[in-house]
Design a protein around this motif. Structure first.
Motif, PDB file in Angstrom:
ATOM      1  N   VAL A 233       0.083  -7.674  -9.808  1.00 50.58           N
ATOM      2  CA  VAL A 233       1.106  -7.109 -10.681  1.00 50.58           C
ATOM      3  C   VAL A 233       1.676  -5.827 -10.085  1.00 50.58           C
ATOM      4  CG1 VAL A 233       1.581  -6.116 -12.939  1.00 50.58           C
ATOM      5  CG2 VAL A 233       0.150  -8.141 -12.763  1.00 50.58           C
ATOM      6  N   GLY A 234       0.784  -4.930  -9.684  1.00 53.05           N
ATOM      7  CA  GLY A 234       1.245  -3.666  -9.113  1.00 53.05           C
ATOM      8  C   GLY A 234       2.062  -3.870  -7.854  1.00 53.05           C
ATOM      9  N   ILE A 235       1.613  -4.797  -7.012  1.00 52.46           N
ATOM     10  CA  ILE A 235       2.336  -5.050  -5.765  1.00 52.46           C
ATOM     11  C   ILE A 235       3.700  -5.676  -6.049  1.00 52.46           C
ATOM     12  CG2 ILE A 235       2.298  -6.323  -3.598  1.00 52.46           C
ATOM     13  CD1 ILE A 235       0.413  -3.894  -3.784  1.00 52.46           C
ATOM     14  N   ALA A 236       3.771  -6.620  -6.982  1.00 53.07           N
ATOM     15  CA  ALA A 236       5.042  -7.260  -7.308  1.00 53.07           C
ATOM     16  C   ALA A 236       6.067  -6.243  -7.791  1.00 53.07           C
ATOM     17  CB  ALA A 236       4.835  -8.343  -8.360  1.00 53.07           C
ATOM     18  N   PHE A 237       5.624  -5.271  -8.597  1.00 52.79           N
ATOM     19  CA  PHE A 237       6.564  -4.261  -9.067  1.00 52.79           C
ATOM     20  C   PHE A 237       6.919  -3.270  -7.964  1.00 52.79           C
ATOM     21  CE2 PHE A 237       5.931  -6.048 -13.149  1.00 52.79           C
ATOM     22  CZ  PHE A 237       7.050  -5.686 -13.884  1.00 52.79           C
ATOM     23  N   TRP A 238       5.995  -3.004  -7.064  1.00 52.88           N
ATOM     24  CA  TRP A 238       6.325  -2.148  -5.920  1.00 52.88           C
ATOM     25  C   TRP A 238       7.378  -2.807  -5.043  1.00 52.88           C
ATOM     26  CZ3 TRP A 238       4.631  -2.632  -0.539  1.00 52.88           C
ATOM     27  CH2 TRP A 238       5.049  -1.551   0.253  1.00 52.88           C
ATOM     28  N   PHE A 239       7.289  -4.114  -4.858  1.00 54.30           N
ATOM     29  CA  PHE A 239       8.284  -4.834  -4.061  1.00 54.30           C
ATOM     30  C   PHE A 239       9.703  -4.559  -4.562  1.00 54.30           C
ATOM     31  CE2 PHE A 239       5.267  -8.571  -2.775  1.00 54.30           C
ATOM     32  CZ  PHE A 239       4.681  -7.755  -1.822  1.00 54.30           C
ATOM     33  N   GLN A 240       9.855  -4.350  -5.872  1.00 54.66           N
ATOM     34  CA  GLN A 240      11.191  -4.154  -6.461  1.00 54.66           C
ATOM     35  C   GLN A 240      11.660  -2.709  -6.412  1.00 54.66           C
ATOM     36  OE1 GLN A 240      11.476  -6.468 -10.354  1.00 54.66           O
ATOM     37  NE2 GLN A 240       9.282  -6.596  -9.954  1.00 54.66           N
ATOM     38  N   SER A 241      10.822  -1.821  -5.915  1.00 54.05           N
ATOM     39  CA  SER A 241      11.144  -0.396  -5.942  1.00 54.05           C
ATOM     40  C   SER A 241      11.923   0.042  -4.708  1.00 54.05           C
ATOM     41  CB  SER A 241       9.847   0.417  -6.032  1.00 54.05           C
ATOM     42  OG  SER A 241       9.134   0.345  -4.798  1.00 54.05           O
ATOM     43  N   GLY A 242      12.556   1.195  -4.831  1.00 56.68           N
ATOM     44  CA  GLY A 242      13.236   1.784  -3.690  1.00 56.68           C
ATOM     45  C   GLY A 242      12.269   2.203  -2.609  1.00 56.68           C
ATOM     46  N   ASP A 243      11.043   2.527  -2.996  1.00 54.31           N
ATOM     47  CA  ASP A 243      10.035   2.928  -2.013  1.00 54.31           C
ATOM     48  C   ASP A 243       9.708   1.778  -1.066  1.00 54.31           C
ATOM     49  OD1 ASP A 243       7.936   4.805  -1.021  1.00 54.31           O
ATOM     50  OD2 ASP A 243       6.587   3.257  -1.806  1.00 54.31           O
ATOM     51  N   ALA A 244       9.629   0.570  -1.597  1.00 57.85           N
ATOM     52  CA  ALA A 244       9.339  -0.588  -0.749  1.00 57.85           C
ATOM     53  C   ALA A 244      10.548  -0.978   0.096  1.00 57.85           C
ATOM     54  CB  ALA A 244       8.903  -1.768  -1.601  1.00 57.85           C
TER      55      ALA A 244
END
Length: 281
Positions: free
Chosen positions: A208-219
């Motif tokens: 879950v955490g990784i999937a939401f990180w994928f959508q972030s500007g940081d990723a």
């Protein structure tokens, strides 16, 4: 020799671990896990007697429970609870409390059920009853785009895998991927940065955490999942359930039946897609 063979067999089971079913939706084929068995035969005779359900939750754990931009309580758990009440034609109320106050509030009769991700454990089952899991949070490998090597317990030492120190994910890697070169990090931000920069070939964390990180500007579109989900309950828990007092078997029966109906009708899939546009399965 037996212990080694047993471990390899267990790993093969982990690699093949899947929900009871899944469906794909949308042009990007988002995988939606289905953990409720919609074909279970029940006699939900108590449904007509449950006219009101007072749910207790928190408001600080997005995307499951949070205050939205309009100041309303929302999230995956909230939408699911409301769908349950619509399905059984019961009046539904939601009250957000601090996490540490949830179980005491339930004991005082302030609510009927908790939908906030309370872990099913040897300790909690002495105090609470739980529905069948409606969701499980898998562990996933992730890497910079283009990495194509499938996860393997025989990975050579050159494959570096980043993980947050002191977590169940670190313990799992040590048990089942003993040849991987582990790199531990103090927090998820440091882990993300290492995978994004290539300092670590792969990362391993909760999906879950990784999937939401994928959508972030940081990723910034750097990375993707590698391999499939890992659902070992001994390390990552038995799943997400609704909790209620031990003396409410009638409510448990009704909630389990409602969750099965939502799965059968596709309502669960609709809620999942709204909450998790990037599937973690």
């Amino acid at each position: 020799m037996w212990r080694r063979a047993s471990r390899l067999f267990a790993l093969s089971m982990l690699l093949a671990a899947t929900p009871l079913g899944s469906v794909s939706a949308g042009p990007d084929k988002v995988t939606i896990p289905l953990f409720q068995n919609p074909n279970t035969i029940t006699t939900a005779g108590s449904i007509a007697t449950i006219r009101t359900i007072r749910f207790l939750t928190t408001d600080d754990y997005p995307p499951f429970n949070f205050i939205d931009q309009e100041g309303r309580l929302g999230g995956f758990n909230i939408a699911l609870a409301r769908a349950v009440c619509l399905e059984i034609k019961a009046r539904c109320t939601m009250q957000a409390l601090a996490w540490e106050n949830l179980q005491d509030a339930l004991d005082r009769g302030q609510g009927d059920a908790i939908i906030a991700g309370i872990a099913v454990s040897d300790k909690s089952v002495r105090r609470l009853a739980f529905t069948e899991p409606y969701l499980r949070i898998p562990a996933r490998f992730f890497a910079a785009r283009g990495f194509a090597e499938a996860p393997s317990p025989g990975w050579p030492d050159r494959i570096s895998v980043g993980v947050q120190a002191g977590t169940a994910h670190e313990a799992f890697l040590k048990a089942f991927f003993p040849k991987a070169q582990l790199m531990t990090f103090a927090d998820q931000s440091a882990l993300h940065a290492a995978v994004r920069s290539g300092a670590a070939t792969l990362g391993f964390s909760d999906g879950v955490g990784i999937a939401f990180w994928f959508q972030s500007g940081d990723a910034a579109g750097c990375c993707d999942f590698v391999g499939g989900p890992y659902l070992n309950a001994d390390y990552f828990g038995p799943g997400v359930s609704i909790a209620m007092p031990l003396d409410r078997p009638d409510l448990k029966e009704v909630l389990d039946e409602a969750l099965r109906r939502l799965t059968r009708k596709g309502t669960f899939s609709e809620i999942f897609l709204r909450s998790f546009p990037v599937s973690f399965f």
